[in-house]
Enzyme design. Structure first.
Site, short mmCIF file in Angstrom:
data_model
loop_
_atom_site.label_atom_id
_atom_site.label_comp_id
_atom_site.label_asym_id
_atom_site.label_seq_id
_atom_site.Cartn_x
_atom_site.Cartn_y
_atom_site.Cartn_z
N THR A 1 155.62 -9.11 -18.68
CA THR A 1 156.03 -9.93 -19.83
C THR A 1 157.49 -9.65 -20.18
OG1 THR A 1 153.79 -9.98 -20.71
CG2 THR A 1 155.58 -10.45 -22.26
N SER B 1 154.50 -14.25 -20.57
CA SER B 1 153.21 -13.62 -20.83
C SER B 1 152.57 -13.22 -19.52
CB SER B 1 152.28 -14.58 -21.59
OG SER B 1 151.02 -14.01 -21.80
N CYS B 2 151.89 -12.07 -19.52
CA CYS B 2 151.12 -11.66 -18.34
C CYS B 2 149.78 -11.11 -18.83
CB CYS B 2 151.88 -10.62 -17.51
SG CYS B 2 152.10 -9.02 -18.32
N PRO B 3 148.80 -10.91 -17.94
CA PRO B 3 147.46 -10.52 -18.39
C PRO B 3 147.42 -9.26 -19.24
CG PRO B 3 147.38 -11.27 -16.13
CD PRO B 3 148.83 -11.20 -16.51
N GLY C 1 150.19 -7.97 -20.71
CA GLY C 1 151.12 -8.17 -21.81
C GLY C 1 152.13 -7.06 -21.97
#
Length: 578
Positions: A132, A124-126, A128
């Site tokens: 990700t 997951s990343c900010p 997305g």
């Protein structure tokens, strides 16, 4: 005389875990050996083995129906098997383990399902999107390089994709979380977890997998409060389907109801029972009431609906769910309408998300444009033209019936709600009673909430009282834990009773149900009301938070005493216990 250390564990972490531990302790004492047993499960890690315990041990016995981390035992001789043989014939288990023979009564633990991945992961990343999916590809390539199978769930702006199932998580050796955002780990309770960022997975997935296989660890609970948190995590992880989605919505709704209810109570305390009249406009009491009623309570149904939808369809479901909840509140269908709107929005958006495929480069349009627009339109039309009015009629009928409850009907409802609160102490039946009472607060029905909170406080309070009055019914550890249980009880944390119920469920649970049923029935019969859904005894001093405070205290004390007396009657003295 041999020095032995042991670990017991089962999937639920309750009955078999403790039964195996007690059987091994008693067998070691009979055979003249010393043993220290660590239990692992839903109530956390108890009697944790120290490095000194392990270093001094001649043998390690693991009686477990789940995977147990063995890396800390180094080169120590380890004998493994399920809990059942240890429960049935612990003497034989210990004798055969000390003899060095492969114990016939202790077969090796059931093998993993080869069709399931050996590793499960989340990326997951900010935003997305880019990191990700790049991290997911890095983990998949890294696992292949080291000869392991893996399944990676991606969490981003279009929701969770390639979602991990409960069975896949249960079968996995480890869990890898490569994320730059907070990831909910409740469903991984009891599993070995390794956490890092997406960059590590993107740069060298193989190295990350190798590191994770050796360094992943299970978090251990250190005290009673941590054990209760672990219980809640296990229960949350075990929830599935519609129940899971409903409880997600309820859990997000509660802070709004608590804040709104307390502000309403404070407004009444300062300005009287008619503080909402125009004659009081501009006063502090009127302002606090307005904040609580027109803002806090007004958000209750939209939040409930929005997070039910969020649980089903992830972030894309949030806007349609909340807007559907606003419609439900505006047309008078209350919390029942909010529940209907949440499920409609969630499953509608999930269907649209699955069917509308734009490709990875355009997927960013779905959560911010396509899904909110289509989902809100569909849900809004259904709420106005199909669902809203019938649900409002049902809610009106239920509200009228509850407000008219008297005599035997009130006693029956109190007995039912009280028994449900104590039956599984935070499980599905407990939460069904709690959700029912909480939802009715928005319809100005406050009596069930009072019965539910009194019944939920009674189990840990009754246990704490019993450990003080009837000490011969409890071990020294239990008597010590009773002090912490009292604190959990006055805080309305019913799960504080679980460690005691887990060790002797057939005697303890009926005792808890008897006390909670008493508290619930008395609360209903005495006409007690409660405007807030949580807080335990700490909300009682607030004027108008509780209706008929004296009667409410009587119900709470009576339930606590009945629980303690029932424990005395049902539990055997420790010395005479088998």
């Amino acid at each position: 005389m041999a020095r032995i250390v042991a670990v017991t564990a089962c999937p639920t972490g309750i009955a078999h875990t403790f039964m195996a531990a007690e059987a091994l302790e008693q067998a070691a004492a009979r055979l003249g050996h010393t043993i220290r047993v660590e239990t692992q499960g839903s109530v956390g890690t108890r009697n944790a083995l120290s490095d000194a315990d392990i270093a001094a041990a001649d043998l390690v016995i693991i009686a477990a129906d789940t995977q147990v981390d063995k890396t800390r035992f180094g080169a120590k001789r380890i004998v493994e098997g399920p809990t059942a043989p240890a429960i049935r014939d612990a003497d034989s288990v210990i004798r055969q383990a000390l003899s060095g023979a492969a114990p016939a009564a202790v077969p090796s633990a059931a093998p993993r399902n080869p069709a399931m991945p050996q590793i499960v992961a989340i990326t997951s990343c900010p935003t997305g999107i880019a990191h990700t999916f790049m991290a997911a590809e890095g983990l998949e390539g890294g696992a292949k390089t080291v000869g392991r199978t893996i399944k990676v769930e991606t969490q981003g702006s279009v929701g969770a994709q390639n979602a991990l199932t409960a069975e896949e998580i249960a079968n996995a050796e480890i869990v890898v979380i490569a994320a730059d955002t907070k990831v909910d780990k409740t469903r991984f309770a009891g599993k070995r977890i390794y956490e890092t960022n997406t960059k590590a997975a993107i740069n060298d997935g193989a190295a990350l997998i190798r590191t994770a296989l050796t360094e992943a660890r299970v978090a251990a609970a250190s005290d009673m409060a941590d054990k209760v948190k672990d219980v809640k995590a296990q229960q949350s992880a075990a929830r599935t389907g519609a129940y899971k989605h409903l409880m997600t919505g309820v859990s997000f709704m509660i802070p709004f109801v608590v804040a709104g209810g307390l502000l309403i109570a404070l407004g009444f305390a300062l300005g009287g029972i008619y503080v909402y009249d125009d004659a009081h406009k501009g006063t502090l009491g009127w302002t606090l009431f307005t904040i609580g009623a027109k803002s806090g309570f007004a958000l209750m149904v939209p939040i409930l609906a929005g997070y039910i939808a969020h649980s089903i369809a992830d972030r894309p479901g949030l806007a349609p769910g909340m807007i559907g909840g606003m419609i439900a509140a505006s047309i008078g269908s209350g919390f029942l309408g909010g529940i209907a709107a949440g499920f409609l929005a969630g499953y509608t958006v999930k269907f649209l998300n699955d069917k509308i495929q734009l490709g990875r480069n355009l997927d960013g349009l779905k959560p911010v444009l396509i899904l909110p627009l289509l989902g809100t339109t569909i849900v809004g039309l259904l709420m106005y033209y199909v669902v809203g009015e019938p649900v409002a009629a049902v809610l009106g009928a239920i509200t009228a019936w509850l407000k008219g409850l008297q005599g035997s009907s009130a006693v029956f409802l109190g007995l039912l709600l009280g028994s449900m609160m104590a039956f599984d102490m935070g499980g599905p039946i407990n939460k069904a009673a709690y959700a029912f009472a909480t939802g009715l607060l928005g319809s100005d029905v406050f009596a069930p909430m009072a019965a539910v909170m009194a019944a939920g406080m009674t189990p840990p309070l009754g246990i704490a009282l019993a450990t003080m009055l009837f000490k011969n019914r409890f071990s020294e550890d239990e008597r010590e834990a009773g002090k912490a249980t009292a604190v959990l009880g006055i805080s309305f944390i019913t799960e504080g009773a679980i460690p005691f119920a887990a060790k002797d469920p057939l005697r303890v649970i009926p005792a808890l149900m008897a006390g909670s049923a008493t508290a619930g029935a008395l609360s209903m019969v005495l006409g007690c009301t409660l405007r807030v859904p949580h807080g335990g005894v700490f909300v009682l001093p607030i004027p108008n938070a509780v209706g008929n405070l004296g009667g409410y205290l009587i119900a709470l004390v009576a339930g606590t005493v009945v629980t303690a007396l029932a424990l005395y009657a049902l539990k055997k003295p420790v010395e005479a216990a088998a």
